[in-house]
Motif scaffolding. Structure first.
Motif, PDB file in Angstrom:
ATOM      1  N   ASP A  99      41.994  43.971  55.375  1.00 13.41           N
ATOM      2  CA  ASP A  99      42.377  45.280  54.890  1.00 13.41           C
ATOM      3  C   ASP A  99      42.442  45.768  54.158  1.00 13.41           C
ATOM      4  O   ASP A  99      42.254  46.589  52.569  1.00 13.41           O
ATOM      5  CB  ASP A  99      41.922  46.778  56.214  1.00 13.41           C
ATOM      6  N   SER A 100      43.371  45.079  53.417  1.00 12.59           N
ATOM      7  CA  SER A 100      44.629  45.245  52.503  1.00 12.59           C
ATOM      8  C   SER A 100      43.677  44.255  51.586  1.00 12.59           C
ATOM      9  O   SER A 100      44.138  44.857  50.240  1.00 12.59           O
ATOM     10  CB  SER A 100      46.375  45.133  52.900  1.00 12.59           C
ATOM     11  N   TYR A 101      43.324  43.944  51.556  1.00  7.30           N
ATOM     12  CA  TYR A 101      43.198  43.046  50.967  1.00  7.30           C
ATOM     13  C   TYR A 101      41.753  43.660  50.041  1.00  7.30           C
ATOM     14  O   TYR A 101      41.506  44.230  49.025  1.00  7.30           O
ATOM     15  CB  TYR A 101      41.955  41.634  51.225  1.00  7.30           C
ATOM     16  N   GLU A 102      40.826  44.277  51.277  1.00 10.61           N
ATOM     17  CA  GLU A 102      39.644  44.662  50.191  1.00 10.61           C
ATOM     18  C   GLU A 102      39.978  46.285  50.047  1.00 10.61           C
ATOM     19  O   GLU A 102      38.922  46.912  49.140  1.00 10.61           O
ATOM     20  CB  GLU A 102      39.072  44.820  51.673  1.00 10.61           C
ATOM     21  N   ASN A 103      41.104  46.581  49.826  1.00  8.54           N
ATOM     22  CA  ASN A 103      41.679  48.043  49.200  1.00  8.54           C
ATOM     23  C   ASN A 103      42.725  48.299  48.372  1.00  8.54           C
ATOM     24  O   ASN A 103      43.254  48.929  48.190  1.00  8.54           O
ATOM     25  CB  ASN A 103      41.680  48.984  50.182  1.00  8.54           C
ATOM     26  N   ILE A 104      42.406  47.075  47.424  1.00  6.16           N
ATOM     27  CA  ILE A 104      42.794  47.390  46.281  1.00  6.16           C
ATOM     28  C   ILE A 104      42.741  48.308  45.382  1.00  6.16           C
ATOM     29  O   ILE A 104      41.774  47.974  44.778  1.00  6.16           O
ATOM     30  CB  ILE A 104      43.599  45.779  45.902  1.00  6.16           C
ATOM     31  N   THR A 105      43.486  49.558  45.236  1.00  5.07           N
ATOM     32  CA  THR A 105      43.580  50.429  43.389  1.00  5.07           C
ATOM     33  C   THR A 105      43.591  50.520  42.654  1.00  5.07           C
ATOM     34  O   THR A 105      43.836  50.918  41.693  1.00  5.07           O
ATOM     35  CB  THR A 105      42.788  51.349  44.909  1.00  5.07           C
ATOM     36  N   ASP A 106      45.789  50.330  42.839  1.00  2.06           N
ATOM     37  CA  ASP A 106      46.689  50.700  42.233  1.00  2.06           C
ATOM     38  C   ASP A 106      47.692  49.573  42.825  1.00  2.06           C
ATOM     39  O   ASP A 106      47.413  48.715  43.472  1.00  2.06           O
ATOM     40  CB  ASP A 106      47.070  51.567  42.164  1.00  2.06           C
ATOM     41  N   ASP A 107      48.786  49.752  42.275  1.00  2.00           N
ATOM     42  CA  ASP A 107      50.026  48.891  41.793  1.00  2.00           C
ATOM     43  C   ASP A 107      50.449  48.634  43.134  1.00  2.00           C
ATOM     44  O   ASP A 107      50.888  48.250  43.804  1.00  2.00           O
ATOM     45  CB  ASP A 107      51.433  49.093  41.415  1.00  2.00           C
ATOM     46  N   LYS A 108      50.652  50.107  44.300  1.00  2.00           N
ATOM     47  CA  LYS A 108      50.773  49.889  45.297  1.00  2.00           C
ATOM     48  C   LYS A 108      50.769  49.703  46.363  1.00  2.00           C
ATOM     49  O   LYS A 108      50.180  48.858  47.134  1.00  2.00           O
ATOM     50  CB  LYS A 108      51.150  51.778  45.680  1.00  2.00           C
ATOM     51  N   SER A 109      48.694  49.669  46.446  1.00  2.38           N
ATOM     52  CA  SER A 109      47.880  49.133  47.572  1.00  2.38           C
ATOM     53  C   SER A 109      47.544  47.796  46.992  1.00  2.38           C
ATOM     54  O   SER A 109      48.210  46.686  48.035  1.00  2.38           O
ATOM     55  CB  SER A 109      46.604  49.278  47.711  1.00  2.38           C
ATOM     56  N   LEU A 110      47.935  46.610  46.126  1.00  2.00           N
ATOM     57  CA  LEU A 110      48.424  45.461  45.422  1.00  2.00           C
ATOM     58  C   LEU A 110      49.477  44.462  45.790  1.00  2.00           C
ATOM     59  O   LEU A 110      49.290  43.768  45.972  1.00  2.00           O
ATOM     60  CB  LEU A 110      48.344  45.518  44.114  1.00  2.00           C
ATOM     61  N   TYR A 111      50.348  45.994  45.987  1.00  2.00           N
ATOM     62  CA  TYR A 111      51.891  45.557  46.011  1.00  2.00           C
ATOM     63  C   TYR A 111      51.437  45.054  48.066  1.00  2.00           C
ATOM     64  O   TYR A 111      52.084  43.886  47.961  1.00  2.00           O
ATOM     65  CB  TYR A 111      53.406  46.428  46.662  1.00  2.00           C
ATOM     66  N   ILE A 112      51.073  45.933  48.882  1.00  2.00           N
ATOM     67  CA  ILE A 112      51.139  45.855  50.470  1.00  2.00           C
ATOM     68  C   ILE A 112      50.006  44.991  50.582  1.00  2.00           C
ATOM     69  O   ILE A 112      50.295  44.062  51.446  1.00  2.00           O
ATOM     70  CB  ILE A 112      50.281  47.124  50.468  1.00  2.00           C
TER      71      ILE A 112
END
Ligand code: MN3
Ligand code: MN3
Length: 324
Positions: free
Chosen positions: A141-154
């Motif tokens: 789920d974290s891989y499929e929800n990258i939209t910005d730097d914060k979600s990229l970090y996660i």
């Protein structure tokens, strides 16, 4: 990105990070193919295992197959898509290919040990096992929800948690057996995989820290707190999974200690404080014995400690650091 921005070609004569060439070279140097490893002796060894031990072994390999499948097909590709450096993208692409090699290598082991019918059952079991599916879902789920730097970090932090932490409930058993001279060929494959994962965890950990640096300081704590909460949520599923797989052969406590130990290593790769504080001496010595000398030195990453990665200071990072 503006629509009409010119596309850039990767120039290896002007490298973007001082560590990129080192990581590229190290990945190439570590390249291996599953079919190069002889599993002939494992066939004999397999027959000496009890039915219950065989089942545990088969299931841990099937579970590992799922994790590597997702890491190769979703994890690495999603992350590399959102990384700016063309060299870092290249390294991640190579790593993605090795994830597929890892996933394939378990099938090579299966084909030596189990019937086609049994293999199909195991792949079905993967789809049915709740704890395995849930921990995989959290990561994917974290891989499929990258939209910005914060979600990229996660996503990057999740990748490190997968590679430096979650894999180890599976790695435990092949190491435990090969440390006793059993299933040596398969143990060798697992050692090669561990050697790869240690470099992957370190590299993606560095990238994650670079992303965190770009985020306003006052927003960072919320993100690093989230990493701990993901780690602990995963730990609950890990306990269920470990109970199911190792409970009957009496290894639950030792596997959990090993998983905690590797959770700390994952946190260190991210430049974060450890949580469980398990020491080397707490780890089952047979398992350490199953790690070959080459792989054992992957401890160097953790023993270098937080400061090494935390500061994003790679000046002290030399070719020798990879000299295994
Ligand atoms: Mn892998
Ligand atoms: Mn990996």
């Amino acid at each position: 990105m503006p629509k009409n921005k010119s596309k850039k070609a990767i120039n290896w004569n002007r490298i973007s990070g001082d560590y990129s060439k080192l990581f590229w070279d190290q990945n190439i140097r570590q390249f291996w193919v599953d079919e190069e490893i002889s599993l002939v002796e494992d066939k004999k060894s397999w027959k000496t295992l009890s039915k219950q031990e065989q089942t545990t072994y088969e299931k841990i390999l099937a579970g590992l197959t799922l994790l590597d499948t997702e890491q190769g097909g979703v994890g690495m590709p999603s992350i590399l898509k959102h990384v700016d450096s063309l060299h870092d993208k290249a390294i991640l692409t190579f790593m993605a290919a090795m994830e597929q090699m890892h996933a394939k290598s378990y099938s090579t082991i299966f084909s030596t040990l189990s019937s086609m019918e049994r293999i199909d059952e195991l792949f079905h079991w993967v789809e049915e096992n709740k704890a395995l599916q849930q921990k995989t879902k959290i990561i994917v789920d974290s891989y499929e929800n990258i939209t910005d730097d914060k979600s990229l970090y996660i996503a990057m932090a999740s990748s490190v948690l997968l590679e430096t932490y979650l894999f180890y409930s599976g790695f435990f058993y092949p190491l435990y057996l090969s440390g006793q001279g059993k299933m040596i060929g398969s143990g060798e494959i697992i050692n090669l995989i561990i050697r790869d994962e240690s470099v992957h965890g370190l590299f993606v950990g560095i990238l994650a820290q670079q992303v965190l640096e770009r985020i306003p300081e006052k927003e960072r704590k919320e993100l690093t707190d989230k990493v701990y909460s993901i780690m602990l949520e995963l730990f609950e599923h890990e306990k269920t999974y470990t109970k199911e797989l190792y409970g009957e052969i009496g290894l639950y406590d030792e596997v959990i200690t090993y998983v905690e130990y590797n959770a700390d290593k994952a946190l260190m790769n991210l430049g974060l404080d450890t949580h469980f504080d398990v020491e080397d001496k707490d780890i089952n010595s047979i398992v350490l014995n199953g790690l070959d000398t080459e792989t054992k030195t992957h401890d160097f990453f953790s023993t270098k400690g937080n400061g090494y990665i935390k500061a994003l200071n790679h000046d002290d990072f030399e070719e020798d650091d990879f000299n295994w």
